[in-house]
Design a protein around this motif. Structure first.
Motif, PDB file in Angstrom:
ATOM      1  N   LYS A  15      33.300  45.748   5.473  1.00  0.00           N
ATOM      2  CA  LYS A  15      34.589  45.565   5.135  1.00  0.00           C
ATOM      3  C   LYS A  15      35.389  44.726   6.304  1.00  0.00           C
ATOM      4  N   ALA A  16      34.906  44.836   7.732  1.00  0.00           N
ATOM      5  CA  ALA A  16      35.681  44.054   8.853  1.00  0.00           C
ATOM      6  C   ALA A  16      35.615  42.430   8.532  1.00  0.00           C
ATOM      7  N   SER A  17      34.245  42.143   8.100  1.00  0.00           N
ATOM      8  CA  SER A  17      34.136  40.633   8.039  1.00  0.00           C
ATOM      9  C   SER A  17      34.672  39.909   6.606  1.00  0.00           C
ATOM     10  N   GLY A  18      34.850  40.951   5.462  1.00  0.00           N
ATOM     11  CA  GLY A  18      35.167  40.454   4.227  1.00  0.00           C
ATOM     12  C   GLY A  18      33.969  40.312   3.410  1.00  0.00           C
ATOM     13  N   LYS A  19      32.836  40.666   3.951  1.00  0.00           N
ATOM     14  CA  LYS A  19      31.756  40.292   3.192  1.00  0.00           C
ATOM     15  C   LYS A  19      31.082  41.299   2.314  1.00  0.00           C
ATOM     16  N   GLN A  20      30.944  40.926   0.791  1.00  0.00           N
ATOM     17  CA  GLN A  20      30.641  41.817  -0.221  1.00  0.00           C
ATOM     18  C   GLN A  20      29.180  40.971  -0.680  1.00  0.00           C
ATOM     19  N   GLU A  21      28.086  42.250  -0.352  1.00  0.00           N
ATOM     20  CA  GLU A  21      26.763  41.757  -0.932  1.00  0.00           C
ATOM     21  C   GLU A  21      26.858  41.513  -2.463  1.00  0.00           C
ATOM     22  N   GLY A  22      26.153  40.400  -2.758  1.00  0.00           N
ATOM     23  CA  GLY A  22      26.083  40.075  -4.407  1.00  0.00           C
ATOM     24  C   GLY A  22      25.169  41.144  -4.911  1.00  0.00           C
ATOM     25  N   GLU A  23      24.268  41.842  -4.479  1.00  0.00           N
ATOM     26  CA  GLU A  23      23.426  43.100  -5.154  1.00  0.00           C
ATOM     27  C   GLU A  23      24.459  44.139  -5.077  1.00  0.00           C
ATOM     28  N   ALA A  24      25.667  44.171  -4.542  1.00  0.00           N
ATOM     29  CA  ALA A  24      26.491  45.619  -4.461  1.00  0.00           C
ATOM     30  C   ALA A  24      27.665  45.145  -5.509  1.00  0.00           C
ATOM     31  N   LEU A  25      27.861  43.953  -6.162  1.00  0.00           N
ATOM     32  CA  LEU A  25      28.956  43.577  -7.028  1.00  0.00           C
ATOM     33  C   LEU A  25      28.340  44.251  -8.451  1.00  0.00           C
ATOM     34  N   PRO A  26      29.410  44.698  -9.273  1.00  0.00           N
ATOM     35  CA  PRO A  26      29.086  45.096 -10.511  1.00  0.00           C
ATOM     36  C   PRO A  26      28.323  44.324 -11.240  1.00  0.00           C
ATOM     37  N   VAL A  65      39.481  43.459  -3.297  1.00  0.00           N
ATOM     38  CA  VAL A  65      40.350  43.102  -2.088  1.00  0.00           C
ATOM     39  C   VAL A  65      41.199  44.542  -1.585  1.00  0.00           C
ATOM     40  N   PRO A  66      40.686  44.892  -0.445  1.00  0.00           N
ATOM     41  CA  PRO A  66      41.246  46.190  -0.151  1.00  0.00           C
ATOM     42  C   PRO A  66      42.761  46.079   0.208  1.00  0.00           C
ATOM     43  N   LYS A  67      43.262  44.789   0.634  1.00  0.00           N
ATOM     44  CA  LYS A  67      44.866  44.847   1.045  1.00  0.00           C
ATOM     45  C   LYS A  67      45.258  43.387   0.565  1.00  0.00           C
ATOM     46  N   ALA A  68      46.404  43.362  -0.348  1.00  0.00           N
ATOM     47  CA  ALA A  68      47.218  42.445  -0.656  1.00  0.00           C
ATOM     48  C   ALA A  68      47.375  41.271   0.238  1.00  0.00           C
ATOM     49  N   GLY A  69      47.462  40.040   0.062  1.00  0.00           N
ATOM     50  CA  GLY A  69      47.662  38.906   0.757  1.00  0.00           C
ATOM     51  C   GLY A  69      47.113  37.708   0.749  1.00  0.00           C
ATOM     52  N   ARG A  70      46.860  36.729   1.612  1.00  0.00           N
ATOM     53  CA  ARG A  70      46.632  35.475   1.528  1.00  0.00           C
ATOM     54  C   ARG A  70      45.051  35.558   2.136  1.00  0.00           C
ATOM     55  N   HIS A  71      44.095  35.134   1.308  1.00  0.00           N
ATOM     56  CA  HIS A  71      42.761  35.158   1.916  1.00  0.00           C
ATOM     57  C   HIS A  71      41.978  33.833   1.511  1.00  0.00           C
ATOM     58  N   LEU A 114      35.683  28.126  -1.686  1.00  0.00           N
ATOM     59  CA  LEU A 114      36.224  28.131  -3.037  1.00  0.00           C
ATOM     60  C   LEU A 114      37.806  28.154  -3.082  1.00  0.00           C
ATOM     61  N   GLY A 115      38.430  28.204  -1.933  1.00  0.00           N
ATOM     62  CA  GLY A 115      39.748  28.089  -1.720  1.00  0.00           C
ATOM     63  C   GLY A 115      40.470  29.471  -1.004  1.00  0.00           C
ATOM     64  N   GLU A 116      41.844  29.136  -0.856  1.00  0.00           N
ATOM     65  CA  GLU A 116      42.557  30.248  -0.404  1.00  0.00           C
ATOM     66  C   GLU A 116      43.312  30.614  -1.454  1.00  0.00           C
ATOM     67  N   PHE A 117      43.544  32.062  -1.457  1.00  0.00           N
ATOM     68  CA  PHE A 117      44.359  32.650  -2.596  1.00  0.00           C
ATOM     69  C   PHE A 117      45.462  33.735  -2.266  1.00  0.00           C
ATOM     70  N   ASP A 118      46.258  34.017  -2.919  1.00  0.00           N
ATOM     71  CA  ASP A 118      47.233  35.123  -2.493  1.00  0.00           C
ATOM     72  C   ASP A 118      46.630  36.253  -3.699  1.00  0.00           C
ATOM     73  N   LYS A 155      38.028  36.695   3.182  1.00  0.00           N
ATOM     74  CA  LYS A 155      38.615  36.917   4.640  1.00  0.00           C
ATOM     75  C   LYS A 155      40.146  36.855   4.510  1.00  0.00           C
ATOM     76  N   SER A 156      40.788  37.857   5.004  1.00  0.00           N
ATOM     77  CA  SER A 156      42.375  37.847   5.125  1.00  0.00           C
ATOM     78  C   SER A 156      42.633  36.849   6.147  1.00  0.00           C
ATOM     79  N   LEU A 157      43.777  36.123   5.699  1.00  0.00           N
ATOM     80  CA  LEU A 157      44.464  35.264   6.569  1.00  0.00           C
ATOM     81  C   LEU A 157      45.818  35.646   7.102  1.00  0.00           C
ATOM     82  N   GLU A 158      45.918  36.821   6.786  1.00  0.00           N
ATOM     83  CA  GLU A 158      47.309  37.694   7.210  1.00  0.00           C
ATOM     84  C   GLU A 158      47.331  38.138   8.678  1.00  0.00           C
ATOM     85  N   PRO A 159      48.212  37.788   9.441  1.00  0.00           N
ATOM     86  CA  PRO A 159      48.263  38.150  10.653  1.00  0.00           C
ATOM     87  C   PRO A 159      48.109  39.661  10.919  1.00  0.00           C
ATOM     88  N   LYS A 160      47.094  39.791  12.005  1.00  0.00           N
ATOM     89  CA  LYS A 160      46.882  41.128  12.317  1.00  0.00           C
ATOM     90  C   LYS A 160      47.742  42.010  12.845  1.00  0.00           C
TER      91      LYS A 160
END
Length: 172
Positions: A15-26, A65-71, A114-118, A155-160
């Motif tokens: 969670k901290a790094s925003g990393k999600q393993e491919g083998e853990a995806l649905p 995505v655990p929290k809304a915002g720019r990523h 792949l880009g930055e998204f809201d 990865k969240s781009l929102e200020p901590k």
């Protein structure tokens, strides 16, 4: 040895790094987990999500995505002699075309930005549509191509938010 063999799901999500393993995806349709240890130590979790299909078919999955915002959204994929060329869609919108996953040998691809998204918090739909194959690629089982996802980084781009500071008290 069939290097497309299936291995059990050993999910890892950081969670901290925003990393999600491919083998853990649905896993949907022809998606499955493939152990990658025989190809070297570079695959995170020693496995990836593997999919095969024919031109026009697609691999569908989702990530959270655990929290809304720019990523910032990045994918680390696998390259191989029987991997295809794909169009990538995020929540139904094309975000990248012509992603060629061919390589002369099985190897880990460099991170694909792949880009930055809201994003809204919650599940996001990710699709890879097989559009063809590299002229050098050989077809998997003579009919189509494969693709593999080692992991995604959202990865969240929102200020901590800073924790409130406690007032200092002086001792006299």
């Amino acid at each position: 040895f069939d290097y497309h063999s299936i291995r059990g799901n050993q999910a890892v999500v950081t969670k901290a790094s925003g990393k999600q393993e491919g083998e853990a995806l649905p896993l949907k349709g022809k998606s499955r987990v493939q152990g990658m240890r025989n190809f070297g130590p570079q695959w995170s979790g020693d496995s990836h999500l593997l999919w095969n299909g024919v031109e026009g078919e697609g691999m569908a999955t989702s990530f959270t995505v655990p929290k809304a915002g720019r990523h910032r959204f990045t994918a680390v994929l696998t390259l191989a002699p029987d991997y295809g060329i794909f169009t990538v869609r995020l929540n139904g919108k094309v975000i990248r075309e012509g992603v060629d996953l061919y390589a002369r040998r099985v190897e880990l691809a460099p991170p694909l930005y792949l880009g930055e998204f809201d994003f809204k918090a919650g599940p996001q739909q990710l699709n890879f549509t097989l559009t063809g194959g590299n002229a050098e690629a050989r077809k998997f089982r003579g009919t189509g191509y494969l693709m593999g996802i080692d992991y995604l980084v959202v990865k969240s781009l929102e200020p901590k938010e800073e924790a409130p500071k406690e007032p200092k008290t002086e001792v006299t």
